[in-house]
Design a protein around this motif. Structure first.
Motif, PDB file in Angstrom:
ATOM      1  N   ASP A  31       0.840  -1.209   0.000  1.00  0.00           N
ATOM      2  CA  ASP A  31       0.000   0.000   0.000  1.00  0.00           C
ATOM      3  C   ASP A  31       0.872   1.254   0.000  1.00  0.00           C
ATOM      4  OD1 ASP A  31      -2.278  -1.584   0.004  1.00  0.00           O
ATOM      5  OD2 ASP A  31      -2.753  -1.227   2.128  1.00  0.00           O
ATOM      6  N   ASN A  32       1.970   1.233   0.783  1.00  0.00           N
ATOM      7  CA  ASN A  32       2.882   2.376   0.825  1.00  0.00           C
ATOM      8  C   ASN A  32       3.532   2.606  -0.543  1.00  0.00           C
ATOM      9  OD1 ASN A  32       2.364   2.967   3.499  1.00  0.00           O
ATOM     10  ND2 ASN A  32       4.195   1.954   4.278  1.00  0.00           N
ATOM     11  N   ILE A  33       3.937   1.535  -1.221  1.00  0.00           N
ATOM     12  CA  ILE A  33       4.524   1.664  -2.553  1.00  0.00           C
ATOM     13  C   ILE A  33       3.521   2.290  -3.517  1.00  0.00           C
ATOM     14  CG2 ILE A  33       5.230   0.331  -4.592  1.00  0.00           C
ATOM     15  CD1 ILE A  33       6.739  -1.537  -2.691  1.00  0.00           C
ATOM     16  N   LYS A  34       2.303   1.799  -3.503  1.00  0.00           N
ATOM     17  CA  LYS A  34       1.266   2.313  -4.398  1.00  0.00           C
ATOM     18  C   LYS A  34       1.004   3.799  -4.133  1.00  0.00           C
ATOM     19  CE  LYS A  34      -3.479   1.406  -5.857  1.00  0.00           C
ATOM     20  NZ  LYS A  34      -4.674   0.594  -5.644  1.00  0.00           N
ATOM     21  N   SER A  35       0.845   4.158  -2.874  1.00  0.00           N
ATOM     22  CA  SER A  35       0.579   5.552  -2.497  1.00  0.00           C
ATOM     23  C   SER A  35       1.753   6.456  -2.860  1.00  0.00           C
ATOM     24  CB  SER A  35       0.296   5.622  -0.997  1.00  0.00           C
ATOM     25  OG  SER A  35       0.227   6.950  -0.560  1.00  0.00           O
ATOM     26  N   TYR A  36       2.961   6.004  -2.555  1.00  0.00           N
ATOM     27  CA  TYR A  36       4.157   6.805  -2.804  1.00  0.00           C
ATOM     28  C   TYR A  36       4.354   7.024  -4.306  1.00  0.00           C
ATOM     29  CZ  TYR A  36       8.693   8.719  -1.492  1.00  0.00           C
ATOM     30  OH  TYR A  36       9.749   9.562  -1.277  1.00  0.00           O
ATOM     31  N   THR A  37       4.152   5.987  -5.101  1.00  0.00           N
ATOM     32  CA  THR A  37       4.278   6.096  -6.554  1.00  0.00           C
ATOM     33  C   THR A  37       3.282   7.113  -7.101  1.00  0.00           C
ATOM     34  OG1 THR A  37       5.013   3.804  -6.723  1.00  0.00           O
ATOM     35  CG2 THR A  37       4.137   4.809  -8.727  1.00  0.00           C
ATOM     36  N   LYS A  38       2.041   7.005  -6.692  1.00  0.00           N
ATOM     37  CA  LYS A  38       0.986   7.918  -7.151  1.00  0.00           C
ATOM     38  C   LYS A  38       1.301   9.361  -6.751  1.00  0.00           C
ATOM     39  CE  LYS A  38      -3.273   8.975  -8.522  1.00  0.00           C
ATOM     40  NZ  LYS A  38      -3.511   9.240  -9.920  1.00  0.00           N
ATOM     41  N   THR A  39       1.750   9.541  -5.517  1.00  0.00           N
ATOM     42  CA  THR A  39       2.065  10.888  -5.026  1.00  0.00           C
ATOM     43  C   THR A  39       3.066  11.588  -5.928  1.00  0.00           C
ATOM     44  OG1 THR A  39       1.575  10.357  -2.723  1.00  0.00           O
ATOM     45  CG2 THR A  39       3.107  12.183  -3.105  1.00  0.00           C
ATOM     46  N   TRP A  40       4.165  10.905  -6.256  1.00  0.00           N
ATOM     47  CA  TRP A  40       5.215  11.573  -7.031  1.00  0.00           C
ATOM     48  C   TRP A  40       4.871  11.686  -8.504  1.00  0.00           C
ATOM     49  CZ3 TRP A  40       7.577  14.889  -4.575  1.00  0.00           C
ATOM     50  CH2 TRP A  40       7.733  14.728  -3.203  1.00  0.00           C
ATOM     51  N   ASP A  41       4.038  10.813  -9.013  1.00  0.00           N
ATOM     52  CA  ASP A  41       3.571  10.973 -10.376  1.00  0.00           C
ATOM     53  C   ASP A  41       2.719  12.234 -10.478  1.00  0.00           C
ATOM     54  OD1 ASP A  41       3.238  10.155 -13.119  1.00  0.00           O
ATOM     55  OD2 ASP A  41       1.207   9.517 -12.584  1.00  0.00           O
ATOM     56  N   VAL A  42       1.814  12.413  -9.532  1.00  0.00           N
ATOM     57  CA  VAL A  42       0.937  13.586  -9.532  1.00  0.00           C
ATOM     58  C   VAL A  42       1.733  14.868  -9.238  1.00  0.00           C
ATOM     59  CG1 VAL A  42      -1.006  14.703  -8.336  1.00  0.00           C
ATOM     60  CG2 VAL A  42      -1.147  12.281  -8.949  1.00  0.00           C
ATOM     61  N   ALA A  43       2.576  14.833  -8.219  1.00  0.00           N
ATOM     62  CA  ALA A  43       3.304  16.042  -7.797  1.00  0.00           C
ATOM     63  C   ALA A  43       4.265  16.546  -8.864  1.00  0.00           C
ATOM     64  CB  ALA A  43       4.064  15.778  -6.496  1.00  0.00           C
ATOM     65  N   ILE A  44       5.072  15.676  -9.429  1.00  0.00           N
ATOM     66  CA  ILE A  44       6.103  16.128 -10.365  1.00  0.00           C
ATOM     67  C   ILE A  44       5.659  16.019 -11.818  1.00  0.00           C
ATOM     68  CG2 ILE A  44       8.487  15.833 -11.140  1.00  0.00           C
ATOM     69  CD1 ILE A  44       8.221  16.958  -8.257  1.00  0.00           C
ATOM     70  N   ASN A  45       5.220  14.863 -12.251  1.00  0.00           N
ATOM     71  CA  ASN A  45       4.852  14.707 -13.667  1.00  0.00           C
ATOM     72  C   ASN A  45       3.633  15.540 -14.043  1.00  0.00           C
ATOM     73  OD1 ASN A  45       6.992  12.984 -14.273  1.00  0.00           O
ATOM     74  ND2 ASN A  45       5.842  11.190 -13.649  1.00  0.00           N
ATOM     75  N   GLU A  46       2.633  15.558 -13.167  1.00  0.00           N
ATOM     76  CA  GLU A  46       1.438  16.368 -13.450  1.00  0.00           C
ATOM     77  C   GLU A  46       1.587  17.800 -12.940  1.00  0.00           C
ATOM     78  OE1 GLU A  46      -2.213  14.441 -12.229  1.00  0.00           O
ATOM     79  OE2 GLU A  46      -1.495  12.487 -12.927  1.00  0.00           O
ATOM     80  N   GLY A  47       2.585  18.031 -12.086  1.00  0.00           N
ATOM     81  CA  GLY A  47       2.825  19.378 -11.564  1.00  0.00           C
ATOM     82  C   GLY A  47       1.821  19.827 -10.520  1.00  0.00           C
TER      83      GLY A  47
END
Length: 161
Positions: A31-47
């Motif tokens: 669950d931590n891996i899934k959440s962490y991956t999503k967080t950084w995709d949204v924060a950096i890639n999506e801005g």
């Protein structure tokens, strides 16, 4: 005979209890891996840096120089990557978790087209790799340590020979 049966029953209970605890730890790690991956995709890639409002614990600590404490300061730190670089690509190359720790091996690419931590745009493209070790509690990021080759980063920006 009754002692043997009781011992077998007790052993079975302990084994099942340990197995359940291990499965629960593995579920939390995944669950931590899934959440962490999503967080950084949204924060950096999506801005969309505001995702950090819910991803970070209120007392988040980024072990940088200088150390950064609190969600507002952590968001401001990462906002530099969003405003400083266009064509951003934050790629997680590998990630694993154990207990409350998540480790990611990443690559960051982009064009330095805006102000980045006080450095005016150079127009240079960068491609750097690094590693982050994070600690998560109850699904929230409470601590992060980033490791990357800052010398290579500055060279790619054309700031040092």
């Amino acid at each position: 005979m009754k002692k043997t049966i009781a011992l077998i029953a007790l052993t079975s209970i302990l084994f099942v209890g340990c197995k359940n605890e291990s499965a629960e730890r593995e579920k939390i790690a995944q669950d931590n891996i899934k959440s962490y991956t999503k967080t950084w995709d949204v924060a950096i890639n999506e801005g969309k840096i505001d995702v950090l409002d819910t991803a970070y614990a209120a007392d988040i600590v980024l072990h940088t120089t200088p150390e950064i404490k609190g969600v507002a300061k952590a968001k401001a730190y990462y906002a530099n990557f969003v405003t400083g670089f266009s064509n951003r690509q934050f790629i997680i190359k590998d990630m694993f978790a154990q207990g409350d720790k998540v480790t990611k091996y990443w690559e960051f690419k982009g064009t330095h087209s805006g102000n980045f931590m006080g450095i005016p745009a150079t127009g240079k493209t960068i491609d750097i790799e690094g590693c982050t070790i994070a600690r998560m509690v109850n699904g929230k990021i409470v601590e992060e340590r980033d490791f990357m080759d800052n010398m290579s980063f500055l060279k790619q920006l054309g700031l040092i020979p």
